[in-house]
Design a protein around this motif. Structure first.
Motif, PDB file in Angstrom:
ATOM      1  N   VAL A  53       0.864  -1.185   0.000  1.00 52.13           N
ATOM      2  CA  VAL A  53       0.000   0.000   0.000  1.00 52.13           C
ATOM      3  C   VAL A  53       0.894   1.227   0.000  1.00 52.13           C
ATOM      4  N   ALA A  54       0.321   2.356  -0.440  1.00 50.91           N
ATOM      5  CA  ALA A  54       1.119   3.581  -0.497  1.00 50.91           C
ATOM      6  C   ALA A  54       1.374   4.147   0.892  1.00 50.91           C
ATOM      7  N   VAL A  55       0.327   4.164   1.733  1.00 47.16           N
ATOM      8  CA  VAL A  55       0.413   4.812   3.046  1.00 47.16           C
ATOM      9  C   VAL A  55      -0.241   3.918   4.096  1.00 47.16           C
ATOM     10  N   ILE A  56       0.393   3.850   5.254  1.00 48.32           N
ATOM     11  CA  ILE A  56      -0.217   3.215   6.429  1.00 48.32           C
ATOM     12  C   ILE A  56      -0.347   4.269   7.512  1.00 48.32           C
ATOM     13  N   ILE A  57      -1.549   4.389   8.072  1.00 48.73           N
ATOM     14  CA  ILE A  57      -1.766   5.222   9.257  1.00 48.73           C
ATOM     15  C   ILE A  57      -2.130   4.271  10.388  1.00 48.73           C
ATOM     16  N   SER A  58      -1.363   4.312  11.449  1.00 52.30           N
ATOM     17  CA  SER A  58      -1.602   3.391  12.555  1.00 52.30           C
ATOM     18  C   SER A  58      -1.631   4.135  13.880  1.00 52.30           C
ATOM     19  N   ASP A  59      -2.579   3.741  14.727  1.00 47.94           N
ATOM     20  CA  ASP A  59      -2.572   4.218  16.105  1.00 47.94           C
ATOM     21  C   ASP A  59      -1.388   3.582  16.830  1.00 47.94           C
ATOM     22  N   GLN A  60      -0.833   4.291  17.811  1.00 52.32           N
ATOM     23  CA  GLN A  60       0.303   3.752  18.546  1.00 52.32           C
ATOM     24  C   GLN A  60      -0.133   2.822  19.664  1.00 52.32           C
ATOM     25  N   ARG A  61      -1.073   3.264  20.478  1.00 52.01           N
ATOM     26  CA  ARG A  61      -1.482   2.475  21.639  1.00 52.01           C
ATOM     27  C   ARG A  61      -2.611   1.529  21.251  1.00 52.01           C
ATOM     28  N   THR A  81       6.565   1.809   1.286  1.00 50.89           N
ATOM     29  CA  THR A  81       5.344   2.270   1.942  1.00 50.89           C
ATOM     30  C   THR A  81       5.674   3.360   2.959  1.00 50.89           C
ATOM     31  N   VAL A  82       4.865   4.416   2.984  1.00 49.51           N
ATOM     32  CA  VAL A  82       5.094   5.529   3.905  1.00 49.51           C
ATOM     33  C   VAL A  82       4.194   5.330   5.122  1.00 49.51           C
ATOM     34  N   ARG A  83       4.792   5.417   6.322  1.00 47.59           N
ATOM     35  CA  ARG A  83       4.115   5.061   7.566  1.00 47.59           C
ATOM     36  C   ARG A  83       3.918   6.282   8.461  1.00 47.59           C
ATOM     37  N   ILE A  84       2.702   6.408   8.979  1.00 53.69           N
ATOM     38  CA  ILE A  84       2.349   7.534   9.850  1.00 53.69           C
ATOM     39  C   ILE A  84       1.755   6.975  11.145  1.00 53.69           C
ATOM     40  N   ILE A  85       2.195   7.531  12.256  1.00 57.04           N
ATOM     41  CA  ILE A  85       1.706   7.101  13.582  1.00 57.04           C
ATOM     42  C   ILE A  85       0.780   8.180  14.159  1.00 57.04           C
ATOM     43  N   LEU A  86      -0.336   7.730  14.711  1.00 57.58           N
ATOM     44  CA  LEU A  86      -1.225   8.607  15.484  1.00 57.58           C
ATOM     45  C   LEU A  86      -1.042   8.266  16.957  1.00 57.58           C
ATOM     46  N   THR A  87      -0.789   9.271  17.761  1.00 60.17           N
ATOM     47  CA  THR A  87      -0.568   8.998  19.182  1.00 60.17           C
ATOM     48  C   THR A  87      -1.182  10.078  20.058  1.00 60.17           C
ATOM     49  N   GLY A  88      -1.798   9.635  21.127  1.00 60.83           N
ATOM     50  CA  GLY A  88      -2.336  10.566  22.102  1.00 60.83           C
ATOM     51  C   GLY A  88      -1.515  10.563  23.370  1.00 60.83           C
ATOM     52  N   PHE A  89      -0.402   9.863  23.333  1.00 59.28           N
ATOM     53  CA  PHE A  89       0.456   9.725  24.509  1.00 59.28           C
ATOM     54  C   PHE A  89       1.856  10.212  24.174  1.00 59.28           C
ATOM     55  N   THR A  90       2.633  10.376  25.181  1.00 62.32           N
ATOM     56  CA  THR A  90       4.002  10.880  24.994  1.00 62.32           C
ATOM     57  C   THR A  90       4.995   9.724  24.958  1.00 62.32           C
ATOM     58  N   ASP A  91       4.829   8.832  23.993  1.00 60.54           N
ATOM     59  CA  ASP A  91       5.742   7.698  23.840  1.00 60.54           C
ATOM     60  C   ASP A  91       6.955   8.130  23.026  1.00 60.54           C
ATOM     61  N   ILE A  92       7.684   9.087  23.578  1.00 60.42           N
ATOM     62  CA  ILE A  92       8.749   9.717  22.820  1.00 60.42           C
ATOM     63  C   ILE A  92       9.830   8.720  22.418  1.00 60.42           C
ATOM     64  N   GLU A  93      10.225   7.853  23.345  1.00 55.14           N
ATOM     65  CA  GLU A  93      11.317   6.930  23.054  1.00 55.14           C
ATOM     66  C   GLU A  93      10.962   6.004  21.906  1.00 55.14           C
ATOM     67  N   ASP A  94       9.754   5.436  21.950  1.00 55.81           N
ATOM     68  CA  ASP A  94       9.309   4.551  20.867  1.00 55.81           C
ATOM     69  C   ASP A  94       9.262   5.289  19.540  1.00 55.81           C
ATOM     70  N   LEU A  95       8.730   6.502  19.561  1.00 56.06           N
ATOM     71  CA  LEU A  95       8.566   7.257  18.327  1.00 56.06           C
ATOM     72  C   LEU A  95       9.903   7.672  17.744  1.00 56.06           C
ATOM     73  N   VAL A  96      10.822   8.133  18.588  1.00 50.59           N
ATOM     74  CA  VAL A  96      12.147   8.551  18.111  1.00 50.59           C
ATOM     75  C   VAL A  96      12.874   7.369  17.494  1.00 50.59           C
ATOM     76  N   ASP A  97      12.820   6.216  18.151  1.00 47.01           N
ATOM     77  CA  ASP A  97      13.469   5.020  17.611  1.00 47.01           C
ATOM     78  C   ASP A  97      12.873   4.634  16.262  1.00 47.01           C
ATOM     79  N   ALA A  98      11.537   4.707  16.175  1.00 46.55           N
ATOM     80  CA  ALA A  98      10.864   4.326  14.933  1.00 46.55           C
ATOM     81  C   ALA A  98      11.204   5.286  13.802  1.00 46.55           C
TER      82      ALA A  98
END
Length: 302
Positions: A53-61, A81-98
């Motif tokens: 797929v061209a784009v994936i939008i995924s919730d984090q939690r 594929t281009v990946r986008i994360i939706l997050t309502g939390f401050t999972d900074i470490e996970d997001l930075v690594d990803a």
């Protein structure tokens, strides 16, 4: 005017909350072919069935599998594929690594603004198209380099002339995915008995001496082609096209010092699917063949 609409790019949206999932679907269904998944596990199943797929939008939690964990499982199979994360939390470490590992293109915080998300997704889709284009160009350039390398390698090998012709016909036929590829020596614009034949089915008949495209190519010194023979009134009734089921044929004269030394024939059992850009290297291929024939002592000076 064509009534065919451009094919929508595919998108996968992943969220364990049904309301959010439906909202994402409604937001993008006009411009994308949207697939919905309520978990990372289900999303992987959809990708296995539907492909890239061209784009994936995924919730984090999400339960069972976090968004970043799910996305990391898609990188190897679908690198563009281009990946986008939706997050309502401050999972900074996970997001930075990803993000640093190339697994995530961008993250959007909840509650997300529809206009902002649309802009991000549009840029993501454009990025996907650009990545695909560059990947295709790189793969094509690599194929052409390998083809020319194979042709030139023939010049360095000591083998009978017919074997050299066969090796080159095979390399060219496989590169251009032909059903039949024939490389045949010429003398005074007449085909000789020295030939090399590649056939994807293992067998092929050589009727080039009776072919009008070959006659025109040798007499003019120019490439001659029919990319949809059943619709080509000039040659559609030629018997060997009807019996061989060949539907597209390209003939390329191979010349040295303005003298034809060989004829290259590319044949397909369907209308030619190659773009003009993909066919452009044929002249370069013909020049390389001419150099090989000179190096294996084919008499081209008379």
């Amino acid at each position: 005017m064509s009534l065919n609409r451009p094919k929508k790019p595919k998108m996968l949206v992943v969220d364990d909350e049904p309301d959010n999932l439906d909202l994402l679907y409604r937001t993008f269904r006009r411009n994308f072919n949207v697939f919905k998944a309520e978990s990372g596990i289900r999303a992987l199943e959809i990708l296995e069935a539907e492909g890239e797929v061209a784009v994936i939008i995924s919730d984090q939690r999400m339960p069972e599998m976090k968004g970043t964990e799910f996305l990391s499982k898609t990188v190897r199979s679908f690198p563009n594929t281009v990946r986008i994360i939706l997050t309502g939390f401050t999972d900074i470490e996970d997001l930075v690594d990803a993000i640093n590992s190339g697994q995530v293109y961008k993250y959007i915080t909840k509650p997300w603004d529809p206009n902002e998300l649309k802009t991000v997704v549009q840029r993501a889709a454009e990025t996907y198209e650009l990545l695909n284009q560059r990947t295709a160009e790189l793969q094509y350039a690599q194929k052409q380099t390998r083809l020319l390398g194979t042709i030139m390698q023939v010049a360095q090998e000591s083998q009978p002339l017919a074997a050299s012709f066969t090796a080159m016909a095979t390399a060219i036929g496989e590169n251009f995915q032909t059903d039949v590829c024939i490389l045949q020596q010429t003398s005074e614009n007449t085909l000789t008995t020295v030939e090399g034949i590649y056939s994807s089915s293992g067998t092929a008949e050589n009727w080039l001496s009776d072919d009008p495209l070959v006659t025109a190519a040798l007499s003019t010194g120019n490439i001659q082609a029919s990319i949809n023979i059943p619709r080509d009134g000039a040659i559609s009734e030629v018997q060997h096209y009807q019996t061989s089921e060949i539907q597209s044929h390209i003939t390329i004269p191979v010349s040295f010092r303005e003298k034809n030394v060989a004829l290259l024939s590319l044949q397909w059992k369907q209308p030619c699917q190659l773009t003009p850009e993909e066919l452009d290297p044929l002249e370069c291929v013909a020049q390389a063949i001419a150099l090989v024939l000179v190096s294996v002592n084919l008499d081209v000076s008379a």
